[in-house]
Scaffold this motif. Structure first.
Motif, PDB file in Angstrom:
ATOM      1  N   ARG A 317     -40.691   7.169 -10.419  1.00 27.98           N
ATOM      2  CA  ARG A 317     -39.826   7.117  -9.237  1.00 27.98           C
ATOM      3  C   ARG A 317     -38.382   7.355  -9.648  1.00 27.98           C
ATOM      4  O   ARG A 317     -37.933   6.910 -10.710  1.00 27.98           O
ATOM      5  CB  ARG A 317     -39.957   5.765  -8.534  1.00 27.98           C
ATOM      6  N   ARG A 318     -37.647   8.044  -8.773  1.00 28.59           N
ATOM      7  CA  ARG A 318     -36.212   8.227  -8.947  1.00 28.59           C
ATOM      8  C   ARG A 318     -35.545   8.100  -7.590  1.00 28.59           C
ATOM      9  O   ARG A 318     -35.951   8.745  -6.629  1.00 28.59           O
ATOM     10  CB  ARG A 318     -35.901   9.603  -9.553  1.00 28.59           C
ATOM     11  N   ASP A 319     -34.521   7.251  -7.514  1.00 25.33           N
ATOM     12  CA  ASP A 319     -33.745   7.086  -6.285  1.00 25.33           C
ATOM     13  C   ASP A 319     -32.374   7.722  -6.466  1.00 25.33           C
ATOM     14  O   ASP A 319     -31.781   7.669  -7.555  1.00 25.33           O
ATOM     15  CB  ASP A 319     -33.558   5.608  -5.943  1.00 25.33           C
ATOM     16  N   ALA A 320     -31.851   8.304  -5.396  1.00 28.52           N
ATOM     17  CA  ALA A 320     -30.512   8.873  -5.427  1.00 28.52           C
ATOM     18  C   ALA A 320     -29.908   8.739  -4.038  1.00 28.52           C
ATOM     19  O   ALA A 320     -30.608   8.448  -3.055  1.00 28.52           O
ATOM     20  CB  ALA A 320     -30.550  10.339  -5.863  1.00 28.52           C
ATOM     21  N   PHE A 321     -28.612   8.958  -3.966  1.00 22.13           N
ATOM     22  CA  PHE A 321     -27.925   8.922  -2.676  1.00 22.13           C
ATOM     23  C   PHE A 321     -26.933  10.076  -2.648  1.00 22.13           C
ATOM     24  O   PHE A 321     -26.070  10.185  -3.518  1.00 22.13           O
ATOM     25  CB  PHE A 321     -27.197   7.587  -2.476  1.00 22.13           C
ATOM     26  N   ALA A 322     -27.101  10.949  -1.677  1.00 22.78           N
ATOM     27  CA  ALA A 322     -26.211  12.104  -1.532  1.00 22.78           C
ATOM     28  C   ALA A 322     -25.094  11.758  -0.556  1.00 22.78           C
ATOM     29  O   ALA A 322     -25.368  11.449   0.605  1.00 22.78           O
ATOM     30  CB  ALA A 322     -26.997  13.310  -1.015  1.00 22.78           C
ATOM     31  N   ASN A 323     -23.873  11.799  -1.012  1.00 24.19           N
ATOM     32  CA  ASN A 323     -22.728  11.454  -0.171  1.00 24.19           C
ATOM     33  C   ASN A 323     -21.649  12.511  -0.345  1.00 24.19           C
ATOM     34  O   ASN A 323     -21.076  12.651  -1.428  1.00 24.19           O
ATOM     35  CB  ASN A 323     -22.175  10.081  -0.551  1.00 24.19           C
ATOM     36  N   GLY A 324     -21.400  13.270   0.706  1.00 23.05           N
ATOM     37  CA  GLY A 324     -20.368  14.288   0.646  1.00 23.05           C
ATOM     38  C   GLY A 324     -20.695  15.448  -0.262  1.00 23.05           C
ATOM     39  O   GLY A 324     -19.801  16.193  -0.676  1.00 23.05           O
TER      40      GLY A 324
END
Length: 393
Positions: A317-324
């Motif tokens: 599993r890999r989590d990420a957050f795309a912001n801007g």
């Protein structure tokens, strides 16, 4: 050298610019701060090969044709009949086989032109009603990484909705081996054309001479000293999952309730996961000011509906957050022409996915790069302009 140009940034935009400039006879030097090329188009190493974000190409766009002519996207796959048979929709909190009829009636109006100066929610609600408008916002939420596409320009959302819901066979294409494989081919092609590509070289001051800046707007503001280089973008929770295969898993779930999606990327390209396993990527747009854990929890709730027993099948599993960093979104009263200009004057061009170029998703980066290359050739070398007439534009 009179015909030389420097490119700052080795993502898809920078590599496209390097190829296009070299084809026009310019001497190209590209600097990339990271040790790996690709920017946001990088992929993880195996055994699960997940793109840094949910990447696909649309074959009905000019940028895909440009890449394919140079054999930079081959081999690739398209959805098969079997995969399309496992296309599902989340609506009203349930996984369903079909979208609402109101949405199908809406996208049948393909000759209709939407206004740029009115929010999509108001325009579509008046013409098609709330059910179709909500479902359309769910479709476009995936493409814009935006929880509320109804607040965006009606023209901007409508164009993307019609692209995503085009009649006939889907135009989506999946590059085998992930987007890093495409990046490697682009870099190799640029080098064959004579471009010099240096990685691990951060550029903190604008180089002398003609330069193409192929970075995000945050880095471009610092490099160019221009605080006006701003434009709205999306934000979204991203989850990559390596799962033991379950035949009940759908190929794709389009989340018409909250604008997310679940997609089994290893279905069209089995090389992305080990035998007996699947690579699944999830995206869910975050609400305004929503904390990352809350957005991630909502994405997991979507997985609970779409993927039976997924929590007991996870092997990676890999989590990420795309912001801007998800490309430009155009609000009411604006179009792509109002974004930061490509030509910054005095032999400086700015390219990427948030500048004044048409297209959807990565198409903006490719279109802006090719536009900058044409302008650089005109400015730097008449012979380069003559050479340009012999290569595909």
């Amino acid at each position: 050298m009179r015909n030389s140009i420097t490119i700052v940034g080795g993502g898809v935009a920078g590599l496209t610019a390097a190829i296009a400039c070299a084809e026009r006879g310019l001497a190209v030097t590209l600097h990339e701060a990271h040790r790996r090329l690709g920017g946001r188009a990088r992929s993880t190493p195996g055994p699960y090969v997940a793109n840094d974000g949910t990447h696909v190409l649309y074959s009905d766009g000019e940028p895909f044709r440009w890449l394919a002519e140079r054999r930079l996207v081959q081999p690739f796959s398209r959805p098969t009949p079997g995969e399309l048979a496992r296309f599902r929709f989340r609506r009203d909190g349930r996984i369903r086989a079909l979208p609402p009829l109101a949405l199908l009636r809406m996208v049948a109006h393909r000759r209709l032109t939407a206004p740029a100066d009115e929010p999509f929610g108001e325009w579509a609600g008046r013409r098609f009603g709330p059910e179709a408008t909500r479902a359309a916002a769910g479709v476009v939420g995936v493409i814009t990484y935006t929880a509320d596409p109804g607040r965006l320009s009606a023209a901007f959302v409508w164009e993307r909705l019609l692209r995503a819901a085009a009649p006939g066979w889907p135009a989506v294409r999946y590059v085998h081996g992930g987007w890093s494989a495409m990046v490697e081919r682009m870099a190799a092609h640029a080098r064959r054309l004579g471009a010099v590509i240096a990685t691990g070289e951060r550029v903190d001051a604008l180089p002398d001479g003609p330069v193409i800046v192929a970075t995000g707007l945050d880095s471009a503001r610092a490099l160019l000293g221009d605080e006006s280089l701003r434009w709205p973008s999306g934000r979204a929770a991203l989850i990559d999952l390596g799962l033991r295969t379950d035949r009940r898993d759908p190929f794709l779930v389009s989340d018409l309730d909250e604008g997310g999606f679940v997609e089994r990327y290893s279905a069209p390209d089995p090389s992305l996961a080990p035998p007996g396993h699947a690579l699944v990527q999830l995206e869910l747009p975050a609400r305004p000011d929503e904390a990352v854990p809350a957005a991630t929890a909502r994405a997991e709730a979507l997985a609970d509906l779409a993927l039976p027993g997924w929590r007991d099948r996870v092997t990676w599993r890999r989590d990420a957050f795309a912001n801007g960093r998800t490309g430009a979104v155009d609000g009411p009263g604006t179009t792509w022409r109002d974004r930061p200009a490509i030509d910054r004057g005095e032999g400086v061009w700015l390219i990427g996915d948030s500048v004044a170029a048409p297209g959807m998703l990565a198409e903006v980066a490719l279109n802006s790069a090719r536009s900058a290359a044409r302008a650089a050739a005109v400015k730097l070398s008449p012979s380069a302009v003559r050479k340009a007439s012999t290569v595909s534009d």
